[in-house]
Motif scaffolding. Structure first.
Motif, mmCIF file in Angstrom:
data_model
loop_
_atom_site.group_PDB
_atom_site.id
_atom_site.type_symbol
_atom_site.label_atom_id
_atom_site.label_comp_id
_atom_site.label_asym_id
_atom_site.label_seq_id
_atom_site.Cartn_x
_atom_site.Cartn_y
_atom_site.Cartn_z
ATOM 1 N N MET A 207 0.827 -1.198 0.000
ATOM 2 C CA MET A 207 0.000 0.000 0.000
ATOM 3 C C MET A 207 0.866 1.256 0.000
ATOM 4 O O MET A 207 1.927 1.298 0.634
ATOM 5 C CB MET A 207 -0.886 -0.017 1.247
ATOM 6 C CG MET A 207 -1.957 1.037 1.322
ATOM 7 S SD MET A 207 -2.847 0.942 2.908
ATOM 8 C CE MET A 207 -3.414 -0.771 2.868
ATOM 9 N N ARG A 208 0.416 2.286 -0.696
ATOM 10 C CA ARG A 208 1.090 3.583 -0.641
ATOM 11 C C ARG A 208 0.756 4.244 0.689
ATOM 12 O O ARG A 208 -0.417 4.381 1.061
ATOM 13 C CB ARG A 208 0.623 4.459 -1.805
ATOM 14 C CG ARG A 208 1.241 5.857 -1.846
ATOM 15 C CD ARG A 208 2.677 5.821 -2.316
ATOM 16 N NE ARG A 208 3.254 7.172 -2.361
ATOM 17 C CZ ARG A 208 3.219 7.969 -3.435
ATOM 18 N NH1 ARG A 208 2.626 7.542 -4.546
ATOM 19 N NH2 ARG A 208 3.780 9.156 -3.400
ATOM 20 N N LEU A 209 1.789 4.634 1.398
ATOM 21 C CA LEU A 209 1.614 5.330 2.661
ATOM 22 C C LEU A 209 1.799 6.829 2.438
ATOM 23 O O LEU A 209 2.013 7.279 1.320
ATOM 24 C CB LEU A 209 2.608 4.796 3.697
ATOM 25 C CG LEU A 209 2.668 3.269 3.849
ATOM 26 C CD1 LEU A 209 3.693 2.875 4.897
ATOM 27 C CD2 LEU A 209 1.298 2.691 4.186
ATOM 28 N N GLU A 210 1.731 7.606 3.507
ATOM 29 C CA GLU A 210 1.911 9.048 3.346
ATOM 30 C C GLU A 210 3.361 9.367 2.981
ATOM 31 O O GLU A 210 4.294 8.699 3.434
ATOM 32 C CB GLU A 210 1.493 9.819 4.598
ATOM 33 C CG GLU A 210 2.419 9.698 5.792
ATOM 34 C CD GLU A 210 2.200 8.441 6.599
ATOM 35 O OE1 GLU A 210 2.898 8.283 7.610
ATOM 36 O OE2 GLU A 210 1.347 7.623 6.215
ATOM 37 N N ARG A 310 2.314 13.977 4.199
ATOM 38 C CA ARG A 310 1.272 14.339 3.241
ATOM 39 C C ARG A 310 0.860 13.103 2.469
ATOM 40 O O ARG A 310 1.675 12.484 1.786
ATOM 41 C CB ARG A 310 1.766 15.416 2.274
ATOM 42 C CG ARG A 310 0.671 15.913 1.326
ATOM 43 C CD ARG A 310 1.191 16.979 0.389
ATOM 44 N NE ARG A 310 2.217 16.440 -0.511
ATOM 45 C CZ ARG A 310 3.023 17.192 -1.260
ATOM 46 N NH1 ARG A 310 2.955 18.500 -1.185
ATOM 47 N NH2 ARG A 310 3.912 16.634 -2.057
ATOM 48 N N HIS A 311 -0.406 12.731 2.586
ATOM 49 C CA HIS A 311 -0.875 11.531 1.899
ATOM 50 C C HIS A 311 -1.204 11.863 0.448
ATOM 51 O O HIS A 311 -1.893 12.854 0.172
ATOM 52 C CB HIS A 311 -2.111 10.954 2.598
ATOM 53 C CG HIS A 311 -2.356 9.523 2.232
ATOM 54 N ND1 HIS A 311 -2.901 9.153 1.016
ATOM 55 C CD2 HIS A 311 -2.089 8.363 2.900
ATOM 56 C CE1 HIS A 311 -2.982 7.838 0.965
ATOM 57 N NE2 HIS A 311 -2.499 7.331 2.094
ATOM 58 N N PRO A 312 -0.736 11.050 -0.507
ATOM 59 C CA PRO A 312 -0.969 11.377 -1.919
ATOM 60 C C PRO A 312 -2.435 11.338 -2.328
ATOM 61 O O PRO A 312 -2.821 11.986 -3.310
ATOM 62 C CB PRO A 312 -0.155 10.311 -2.662
ATOM 63 C CG PRO A 312 0.014 9.193 -1.686
ATOM 64 C CD PRO A 312 0.087 9.837 -0.346
ATOM 65 N N LEU A 313 -3.269 10.600 -1.614
ATOM 66 C CA LEU A 313 -4.683 10.516 -1.976
ATOM 67 C C LEU A 313 -5.505 11.666 -1.404
ATOM 68 O O LEU A 313 -6.479 12.110 -2.012
ATOM 69 C CB LEU A 313 -5.274 9.181 -1.495
ATOM 70 C CG LEU A 313 -4.710 7.923 -2.155
ATOM 71 C CD1 LEU A 313 -5.366 6.675 -1.573
ATOM 72 C CD2 LEU A 313 -4.915 7.957 -3.673
#
Length: 344
Positions: A207-210, A310-313
């Motif tokens: 999963m992509r994290l912040e 900073r979260h990319p989503l």
């Protein structure tokens, strides 16, 4: 114990809170000690002077002038407080009031660094692993409940490399469950290694994290302890790839509350942003800025935020506001509510 913090910092800094959690545990462990009687006015003066210089490293440059002004305005009032703990708390109250940053805090060491320096080299990684293992690698409880629901209660996240296989072993004990309840209600944060390994078990792919936007800091020719900030460097973060994730698609409920802070908040925020979990409980503490420990002389330490999450989503984070639950209930009732929703 202070030396253990120094050695562990490289694993803690990316986790958004690690040092503050460690310092809090140290303070609790030494709460009954009388060693702080040795702290003099000269030590307090040095701490204030060094703090003013260390603020050059603070990631929120726009807030630094106001912080320095408040510290200067209140300096005599601080120094009039002969009790070291009262001195520390007064400074921290003003730091929080001006910055709004819950990671920016001054702490008192359990013993003087001058004494620690004569104790020899810091413990080896093997010795640190043994201590972490005695504490269960941050795992407070892991068991299968009725109805095929797994329950995992984490007290903290370890930054030691050996915590990754320990997390794998813990998740292995929960294999086969149809749902997971992850209890982070009393978790102040901790290390990057265990966090990423756990997250690797909670989705079919890493999963992509912040992201972390670290302040770029050049040496200050006028102050060897200072910093001349020059932009930001972005560090992209992902969960660790693991072989056979334990909960790749099963429903996940995460329990949170005011005692959920820093790296524990990151887990809840990332899972919520990805639509991978339902957050149950109360709004969390609100500390997102990754930090390091910096000394303020023999007795004092400041936890200094040096980056921004900073979260990319979402394009945002939980700094100052906390993670808002999807299902708001009193924290003490969060487990009951999650089990009701999970049908366990």
């Amino acid at each position: 114990m202070r030396r253990w913090l120094t050695v562990a910092l490289s694993g803690l800094v990316l986790s958004c809170q690690g040092p503050a959690a460690v310092m809090a545990r140290e303070a609790a462990a030494f709460a009954e000690a009388d060693a702080h009687a040795a702290i003099t006015e000269a030590h307090r003066v040095r701490a204030l002077d060094t703090l003013d210089r260390r603020l050059a490293h603070y990631v929120m440059q726009d807030r630094t002038p106001a912080i320095r002004a408040r510290l200067a305005e209140r300096r005599e009032a601080y120094l009039a407080l002969t009790d070291p703990e009262a001195f520390r708390q007064a400074i921290n109250a003003d730091l929080l009031a001006v910055s709004g940053d819950k990671h920016l805090q001054v702490w008192i060491e359990p013993r003087s660094r001058d004494d620690v320096a004569v104790e020899g080299p810091p413990p080896s990684m093997a010795a640190m692993a043994a201590e972490e293992a005695r504490n269960g690698w941050g795992v407070r409880e892991a068991r299968l409940l009725g109805g095929g629901v797994a329950y995992l209660n984490l007290a903290s996240f370890s930054g030691h490399p050996d915590s990754a296989p320990a997390i794998d072993a813990t998740m292995g004990r929960l294999a086969g469950a149809r749902a997971l309840v992850l209890d982070l209600r009393d978790n102040l944060g901790g290390g990057e290694v265990a966090l990423r390994q756990l997250m690797g078990h909670l989705a079919p792919q890493p999963m992509r994290l912040e992201d972390i936007l670290f302040r770029r800091c050049k040496p200050d020719p006028g102050d060897p302890e200072g910093c001349v900030q020059d932009g930001r460097d972005t560090f992209e973060r992902f969960a660790n790839p693991v072989e056979g994730p334990t909960f790749p698609t099963q429903p996940i409920w995460v329990l949170v509350g005011p005692g959920t802070f820093s790296a524990a908040e990151a887990v809840a925020y990332d899972l919520q942003a990805a639509g991978r979990a339902t957050i149950v409980g109360e709004v969390t503490g609100g500390g997102a800025n990754p930090s390091i420990a910096m000394d303020l002389g023999p007795w004092f330490t400041v936890i200094m935020p040096i980056g921004v999450a900073r979260h990319p989503l979402t394009g945002a984070n939980w700094e100052g506001v906390g993670v808002t639950p999807d299902v708001p209930v009193p924290a003490e009732r969060a487990l009951e509510e999650a089990l009701r929703l999970a049908g366990g």
